[in-house]
Every structure is written in structure tokens, then in C-alpha cells.
Design an enzyme around this catalytic site. Sequence first.
Site, mmCIF file in Angstrom:
data_model
loop_
_atom_site.group_PDB
_atom_site.id
_atom_site.type_symbol
_atom_site.label_atom_id
_atom_site.label_comp_id
_atom_site.label_asym_id
_atom_site.label_seq_id
_atom_site.Cartn_x
_atom_site.Cartn_y
_atom_site.Cartn_z
ATOM 1 N N SER A 176 0.868 -1.182 0.000
ATOM 2 C CA SER A 176 0.000 0.000 0.000
ATOM 3 C C SER A 176 0.903 1.229 0.000
ATOM 4 O O SER A 176 1.691 1.428 0.919
ATOM 5 C CB SER A 176 -0.873 -0.059 1.264
ATOM 6 O OG SER A 176 -1.664 1.091 1.383
ATOM 7 N N GLY A 193 -4.648 -4.613 5.697
ATOM 8 C CA GLY A 193 -3.739 -4.499 6.837
ATOM 9 C C GLY A 193 -3.976 -3.228 7.624
ATOM 10 O O GLY A 193 -4.649 -2.303 7.173
#
Length: 374
Positions: free
Chosen positions: A142, A297
Site C-alpha cells: 500500500s 492491513g
Amino acid sequence: MKVLEFAFHTVELPLVTSFTTSFSTQTERRVLILELTAEVDGALVIGWGECGALTEPVYLSEYLDGVLDVTTEHLLPRLVAASASDELTAESVAALLGRVVGHRMAKAAIEMAVLDAQLRAAGISFKSYLGVTRDRVPSGVSVGIQDSIPALLDTVDRYLSEGYQRIKLKIRPGWDIEPVRAVREAHPNVPLQVDANTAYTLADAEHLSQLDAFDLLLIEQPLGAEDMRQHALLARRMRTRMCLDESVVSVASAEDAIAWGAAAIINIKPSRVGGYLEARRIHDVALAHGTPVWCGGMLETGIGRAANAALAGMPGFTITGDISASGRFYKHDITDPFELVDGHILIPDVPGLAAQPRRQRLAESTLSTMRIAF
Ligand code: OSB
Ligand code: MG
């Protein structure tokens, strides 16, 4: 099991680089780590849990100090009777805590610590508890909002050279079409997706539709957490597949999202949905509907990262998740670090659900510890 003590360690780890999303810039991760000491069949066992909550209520409504409060004042007291009669199991935690509305991240952390202790005592890995047969999961990263497009291209190049198999770009109004175009032009074949963390409204539909040109895997949570119907409407106006994160907090909301066409894909984060057991149920429902899922996450330490890797080994997780190497966020994790192996994270196959922190590292990075004896 009989609980003897819950310890809540407030840990702070500096991030290797700041992480900017549409809702905040983080330069460190302050995270609540649970250490449960219990007696199982006469033996002492430790279980570890990690709470997904951030320090501020800017991703979801939960936040670290609130988690500590609700846990001590309202959640742990509800476990005392079951613990005293030696009937506490991970599978019973959600029902025991069911009267408390919401607070899923707090509940998830408790269930995680209980499940870890239970599996350690039984000598079973989380991987085999879940019936996972894969030994590794592909690793995605990310990528936060950057200061400039050249900085973004450098960052993406670096992650790709480390072996990451999929790039997720954080977007927000003012940082969307052009950065995504630049990355796509530099990397025509890289699996690419975007995450807006609720930064848009349905009035932006035409603007967001420009992303359709970039062959994205999905667009994650462009609209508000409660905008399920609007997501369904937006999904009809875009070619890019709609993925929900913030909106899916339970099996029920996952079923709604699928049935209403609000999500073609679901990001499953165990902490957001109240724990690994609810996460597994969402996986099962999605698999039955043919809806792909992937594991999100919350900048986990190795404790949560280990458990996420096992969960993501389940068969419905057909899209690469945000399970990166520990070094993506931390120079020194509190556990042994997870490294990329050929663009993958290896699924641990040792007793328990969580990785064990190293005592020295835990002590070095702990700001305060609160102990609740049972
Ligand atoms: O929306 O997926 C998200 C981190 C904090 C809060 C929300 C999100 C994220 C991430 C990071 O994207 C995922 C990771 O831990 O690698
Ligand atoms: Mg997200």
C-alpha cells in the site's frame, strides 16, 4: 481456559517513511499489544493479540484510548465468569461480548489473544486450524500519498524492485487521476489498484470514471462507510470493479454489499470485522457467492502480520493482499521480521496464531503497560 492476567502494552514504533492517506499522515505506529496469561489443562500459556485501532478515530470510530477503556470497563468483565469456570474458548468470545454494541477492533484483539493461547496450548498452528494448504501468499504493498509524482514513481520503482507483486495507490481529491496515470504509463503491466478511504461522494462519479482508463484491479472504498447504496450506484457507472473496506464490518454487511452490487470484491481486515473468526465467515460467504476477497492491513507488527498471512492462505483470497514485509513499515519490528521471498510472505506453521514478540524489543518500544488480573 482460565485467564490469570491480561496485559495491555502500548507500543510505539517509528515508521521507516511517513504514511499519508486521505484521512491522516502517520509517522509512527502506536499500537496496543495484548498479552494474555492463562492456564490450560494445568499448564501456563501465553497468548498474544494485536489491536488494529489507530490513535485517532479517523479510519473507523475506534481509537486506542477508547479501546483500552471499553476493554477494561465493559469487555473483560464479561469474560470473568466463563474464565472462572474454565469454559472460555476463542469460539465463545464473540457471544460473551455480544451485548456490547460495536467496538469490533477491541473485541477482535481479545479474541485473537484467546485463540493464540488456545492454539499454542493445543500445539496447533493457525494455518492448520484454518485448513490452509498453501505455504505462502503473494505480497502487495500500500503506497501512501506522496509529495510529487516523481517521488511517487521512485517509491513504486523501489517496491517493485523489492519484489512486490501488486501496487495499491492511496488517492484523494487532488491526488488521483494524474498520479495513477503516471504509474500506469511507467508500468503498463503491473497489477495496480487504488484506495480512497471514503474521500469522495457520488457527485464525483464522472471524475472517478477517468480511472477506468488505467486497467485497475479495483477501486477501494471511494465513498463513505455507510454509503452502501451509493457504492452500488457508483459501481454501475464505472468499469473498474468496486471493492469495499470500511463499509464491511460483519458477515451481514458483506452479504448486503454482495447482494446489492455495492462490492464485487471485499477487503477483509480481521480487526475491522471483530476478529479472525468473523473474517473466516466473511471469506466463506464471499467464496459461496463467487466474490473474491483479499486481506487488508493495519500496519501490523509481526504479531498481526503472522495471523493475516495464514488467513490469506484460504482459498477465497484470490487477490493479492496488503501483507507486505515488516520492513515496509518498520526498521525494527517487535517480532522477527517477515521478509519477502520471491515476492511472497511465508505462512508460519508453528503452534499459535500470532508470532511471539522478542521480549527485549517489546520492552524497548513499550510506552506503558496496564495489567488486569482476573
Ligand atoms: O484502508 O487499507 C486501508 C492502513 C491504515 C488504515 C487503513 C488502511 C491502511 C492501509 C495499509 O492501506 C495496509 C497495510 O497495513 O499494509
Ligand atoms: Mg482501505
